[in-house]
Design a protein around this motif. Sequence first.
Motif, PDB file in Angstrom:
ATOM      1  N   GLY A 215       3.577  -4.486  -4.458  1.00 41.73           N
ATOM      2  CA  GLY A 215       4.213  -5.636  -3.834  1.00 41.73           C
ATOM      3  C   GLY A 215       3.495  -6.004  -2.555  1.00 41.73           C
ATOM      4  O   GLY A 215       3.160  -5.129  -1.751  1.00 41.73           O
ATOM      5  N   TYR A 216       3.246  -7.296  -2.369  1.00 43.46           N
ATOM      6  CA  TYR A 216       2.557  -7.789  -1.173  1.00 43.46           C
ATOM      7  C   TYR A 216       3.513  -8.650  -0.351  1.00 43.46           C
ATOM      8  O   TYR A 216       4.239  -9.484  -0.894  1.00 43.46           O
ATOM      9  CB  TYR A 216       1.344  -8.638  -1.560  1.00 43.46           C
ATOM     10  CG  TYR A 216       0.266  -7.886  -2.306  1.00 43.46           C
ATOM     11  CD1 TYR A 216      -0.629  -7.073  -1.621  1.00 43.46           C
ATOM     12  CD2 TYR A 216       0.135  -8.001  -3.685  1.00 43.46           C
ATOM     13  CE1 TYR A 216      -1.631  -6.394  -2.296  1.00 43.46           C
ATOM     14  CE2 TYR A 216      -0.867  -7.322  -4.369  1.00 43.46           C
ATOM     15  CZ  TYR A 216      -1.739  -6.520  -3.670  1.00 43.46           C
ATOM     16  OH  TYR A 216      -2.726  -5.840  -4.343  1.00 43.46           O
ATOM     17  N   ASP A 217       3.472  -8.457   0.958  1.00 44.28           N
ATOM     18  CA  ASP A 217       4.245  -9.311   1.850  1.00 44.28           C
ATOM     19  C   ASP A 217       3.542  -9.345   3.203  1.00 44.28           C
ATOM     20  O   ASP A 217       3.047  -8.319   3.686  1.00 44.28           O
ATOM     21  CB  ASP A 217       5.675  -8.790   2.011  1.00 44.28           C
ATOM     22  CG  ASP A 217       6.637  -9.878   2.460  1.00 44.28           C
ATOM     23  OD1 ASP A 217       7.502 -10.284   1.659  1.00 44.28           O
ATOM     24  OD2 ASP A 217       6.523 -10.341   3.615  1.00 44.28           O
ATOM     25  N   ALA A 218       3.512 -10.517   3.810  1.00 46.63           N
ATOM     26  CA  ALA A 218       2.829 -10.665   5.098  1.00 46.63           C
ATOM     27  C   ALA A 218       3.709 -10.287   6.284  1.00 46.63           C
ATOM     28  O   ALA A 218       3.224 -10.187   7.408  1.00 46.63           O
ATOM     29  CB  ALA A 218       2.335 -12.102   5.259  1.00 46.63           C
ATOM     30  N   TYR A 219       5.010 -10.063   6.031  1.00 48.86           N
ATOM     31  CA  TYR A 219       5.956  -9.766   7.111  1.00 48.86           C
ATOM     32  C   TYR A 219       6.202  -8.262   7.154  1.00 48.86           C
ATOM     33  O   TYR A 219       6.781  -7.683   6.228  1.00 48.86           O
ATOM     34  CB  TYR A 219       7.251 -10.536   6.882  1.00 48.86           C
ATOM     35  CG  TYR A 219       8.250 -10.463   8.013  1.00 48.86           C
ATOM     36  CD1 TYR A 219       7.878 -10.736   9.330  1.00 48.86           C
ATOM     37  CD2 TYR A 219       9.577 -10.153   7.764  1.00 48.86           C
ATOM     38  CE1 TYR A 219       8.807 -10.686  10.357  1.00 48.86           C
ATOM     39  CE2 TYR A 219      10.509 -10.105   8.786  1.00 48.86           C
ATOM     40  CZ  TYR A 219      10.120 -10.371  10.082  1.00 48.86           C
ATOM     41  OH  TYR A 219      11.040 -10.319  11.101  1.00 48.86           O
ATOM     42  N   GLY A 220       5.737  -7.619   8.223  1.00 52.08           N
ATOM     43  CA  GLY A 220       5.780  -6.173   8.331  1.00 52.08           C
ATOM     44  C   GLY A 220       7.117  -5.525   8.081  1.00 52.08           C
ATOM     45  O   GLY A 220       7.213  -4.547   7.309  1.00 52.08           O
ATOM     46  N   PRO A 221       8.222  -5.977   8.711  1.00 51.87           N
ATOM     47  CA  PRO A 221       9.523  -5.348   8.470  1.00 51.87           C
ATOM     48  C   PRO A 221       9.933  -5.354   6.997  1.00 51.87           C
ATOM     49  O   PRO A 221      10.599  -4.426   6.535  1.00 51.87           O
ATOM     50  CB  PRO A 221      10.475  -6.202   9.323  1.00 51.87           C
ATOM     51  CG  PRO A 221       9.617  -6.711  10.434  1.00 51.87           C
ATOM     52  CD  PRO A 221       8.278  -6.978   9.800  1.00 51.87           C
ATOM     53  N   ASN A 222       9.549  -6.382   6.253  1.00 51.41           N
ATOM     54  CA  ASN A 222       9.857  -6.396   4.820  1.00 51.41           C
ATOM     55  C   ASN A 222       9.159  -5.256   4.100  1.00 51.41           C
ATOM     56  O   ASN A 222       9.750  -4.577   3.241  1.00 51.41           O
ATOM     57  CB  ASN A 222       9.422  -7.724   4.199  1.00 51.41           C
ATOM     58  CG  ASN A 222      10.394  -8.854   4.488  1.00 51.41           C
ATOM     59  OD1 ASN A 222      11.499  -8.630   4.949  1.00 51.41           O
ATOM     60  ND2 ASN A 222       9.959 -10.070   4.222  1.00 51.41           N
ATOM     61  N   VAL A 223       7.896  -5.026   4.422  1.00 54.47           N
ATOM     62  CA  VAL A 223       7.123  -3.975   3.754  1.00 54.47           C
ATOM     63  C   VAL A 223       7.731  -2.595   4.030  1.00 54.47           C
ATOM     64  O   VAL A 223       7.865  -1.764   3.126  1.00 54.47           O
ATOM     65  CB  VAL A 223       5.651  -4.031   4.199  1.00 54.47           C
ATOM     66  CG1 VAL A 223       4.866  -2.857   3.634  1.00 54.47           C
ATOM     67  CG2 VAL A 223       5.016  -5.350   3.748  1.00 54.47           C
ATOM     68  N   GLU A 224       8.111  -2.353   5.271  1.00 53.52           N
ATOM     69  CA  GLU A 224       8.717  -1.064   5.610  1.00 53.52           C
ATOM     70  C   GLU A 224      10.033  -0.868   4.875  1.00 53.52           C
ATOM     71  O   GLU A 224      10.307   0.223   4.345  1.00 53.52           O
ATOM     72  CB  GLU A 224       8.929  -0.967   7.124  1.00 53.52           C
ATOM     73  CG  GLU A 224       7.637  -0.906   7.921  1.00 53.52           C
ATOM     74  CD  GLU A 224       6.744   0.249   7.483  1.00 53.52           C
ATOM     75  OE1 GLU A 224       7.270   1.362   7.248  1.00 53.52           O
ATOM     76  OE2 GLU A 224       5.523   0.043   7.351  1.00 53.52           O
ATOM     77  N   ALA A 225      10.844  -1.915   4.825  1.00 55.12           N
ATOM     78  CA  ALA A 225      12.115  -1.814   4.106  1.00 55.12           C
ATOM     79  C   ALA A 225      11.884  -1.575   2.619  1.00 55.12           C
ATOM     80  O   ALA A 225      12.613  -0.804   1.974  1.00 55.12           O
ATOM     81  CB  ALA A 225      12.932  -3.090   4.316  1.00 55.12           C
ATOM     82  N   ALA A 226      10.863  -2.224   2.050  1.00 55.22           N
ATOM     83  CA  ALA A 226      10.558  -2.048   0.626  1.00 55.22           C
ATOM     84  C   ALA A 226      10.119  -0.617   0.329  1.00 55.22           C
ATOM     85  O   ALA A 226      10.521  -0.029  -0.685  1.00 55.22           O
ATOM     86  CB  ALA A 226       9.482  -3.038   0.199  1.00 55.22           C
ATOM     87  N   ARG A 227       9.303  -0.043   1.199  1.00 51.73           N
ATOM     88  CA  ARG A 227       8.865   1.341   0.980  1.00 51.73           C
ATOM     89  C   ARG A 227      10.040   2.310   1.002  1.00 51.73           C
ATOM     90  O   ARG A 227      10.132   3.236   0.173  1.00 51.73           O
ATOM     91  CB  ARG A 227       7.833   1.714   2.036  1.00 51.73           C
ATOM     92  CG  ARG A 227       6.481   1.035   1.844  1.00 51.73           C
ATOM     93  CD  ARG A 227       5.566   1.247   3.026  1.00 51.73           C
ATOM     94  NE  ARG A 227       4.250   0.625   2.816  1.00 51.73           N
ATOM     95  CZ  ARG A 227       3.379   0.376   3.778  1.00 51.73           C
ATOM     96  NH1 ARG A 227       3.667   0.707   5.050  1.00 51.73           N
ATOM     97  NH2 ARG A 227       2.222  -0.193   3.503  1.00 51.73           N
ATOM     98  N   GLU A 228      10.959   2.112   1.936  1.00 45.88           N
ATOM     99  CA  GLU A 228      12.136   2.974   2.000  1.00 45.88           C
ATOM    100  C   GLU A 228      12.995   2.810   0.745  1.00 45.88           C
ATOM    101  O   GLU A 228      13.512   3.795   0.208  1.00 45.88           O
ATOM    102  CB  GLU A 228      12.950   2.638   3.246  1.00 45.88           C
ATOM    103  CG  GLU A 228      12.265   3.015   4.559  1.00 45.88           C
ATOM    104  CD  GLU A 228      13.109   2.661   5.760  1.00 45.88           C
ATOM    105  OE1 GLU A 228      14.303   2.299   5.567  1.00 45.88           O
ATOM    106  OE2 GLU A 228      12.596   2.743   6.896  1.00 45.88           O
ATOM    107  N   ALA A 229      13.141   1.562   0.278  1.00 48.38           N
ATOM    108  CA  ALA A 229      13.940   1.320  -0.915  1.00 48.38           C
ATOM    109  C   ALA A 229      13.323   1.970  -2.145  1.00 48.38           C
ATOM    110  O   ALA A 229      14.035   2.495  -3.013  1.00 48.38           O
ATOM    111  CB  ALA A 229      14.096  -0.190  -1.140  1.00 48.38           C
TER     112      ALA A 229
END
Length: 367
Positions: A215-229
């Motif tokens: 999954g790719y996203d340019a918004y850092g907080p989204n990426v961190e939340a996705a990894r935790e999920a």
Amino acid sequence: MTALEQEKTAPPGIPAVDPAKIMNLMDRVMRDMSGAMTGILCAIGVRLGLFREMAMSGPVTSVELAARTGLDERYIREWLHGLTGAGYLEAHRPSGGFLLPPELAMVIAVEGSPFNLSAGYELMPALAGMTGEVCEAFATGAGVEQDRYPAEFYEAMERMSASWFDTMLVQQWIPSAGDVAARLQRGGRVADIGCGHGRAVITMALAFPESRFVGYDAYGPNVEAAREAAEDAGVAGRVKFARKDATKGLRGHYDLVTAFSVLHDAPSPVALLRAVRGVVAPDGVFLLLESAAADDPVDNTGPTASVLYATSLMYCLPTSLADGGPGLGTLGLPPARIREYCGEAGFRSIRALPSANPFNALYEIRP
């Protein structure tokens, strides 16, 4: 009433008016105001779990609901009367209680219901809190950066899209795109552009355990939340998330590339489509979800259009402009423009698929 009498009813400088039309419009404005205020009451009910508690029982009094939720009875009583007046709840006079109709519970209370729209209520306070900054943008023409929006807004957006991903993505959308589902069952590669908190990626990973996902996203907080999920879901070994502007270099070849309600926000939609075209396998599929829109904007009417245009004005338009994008807006990619942009990017086949949702349009796009 004569024209002269009509003119006398209007303030200086205002054309002659029809009093009957004024009364009709006053009624319309009051109904719209009522809807807005009811939305606030519903946002409270969603946030505090009041609807969820009522959905699990028959008629309930304010005292009983207070005991079950640990909340103040007097506030609950006022909330119950407000939503009964709005027609959302039903008064049960024999018991002195209030009932949430089971059909309405499917729309605003039951998690996992394909009809659940409750997250939409949570968008309202978050977007309303941005009114000042958006008004400033009216004056300057500038955008509003993504990080100016509260976390509650992104959480509500994730909840809104979760109802689609949980009930439609692997059950309807992917199976409708040719042989993609069979390929993923055997083991394929999937990329999701603008992955947000990773709900779509994780949903696909759980359904297709032989496949690999990024999954790719340019918004850092989204990426961190996705990894935790992904860790919480137990799929981190097969799922990766990367903070990246997808227009600046995707790698590899994928059997399926997805982009769910992100293309209209892209700084350069055609550049993003070209990047996707470069990584979709020759026999692969690009699955694109966008807001259902008419080719002529004046044909976007009714409640759905009102919700989407308001969301566009308060978020999609200002954040796109802040990123240097064209500011297409939530309804800025109608079918004709999607076909035009996909053609410029080199795609040869575009087929509309049923989305089973009045908010969305779904496309199967092939190289």
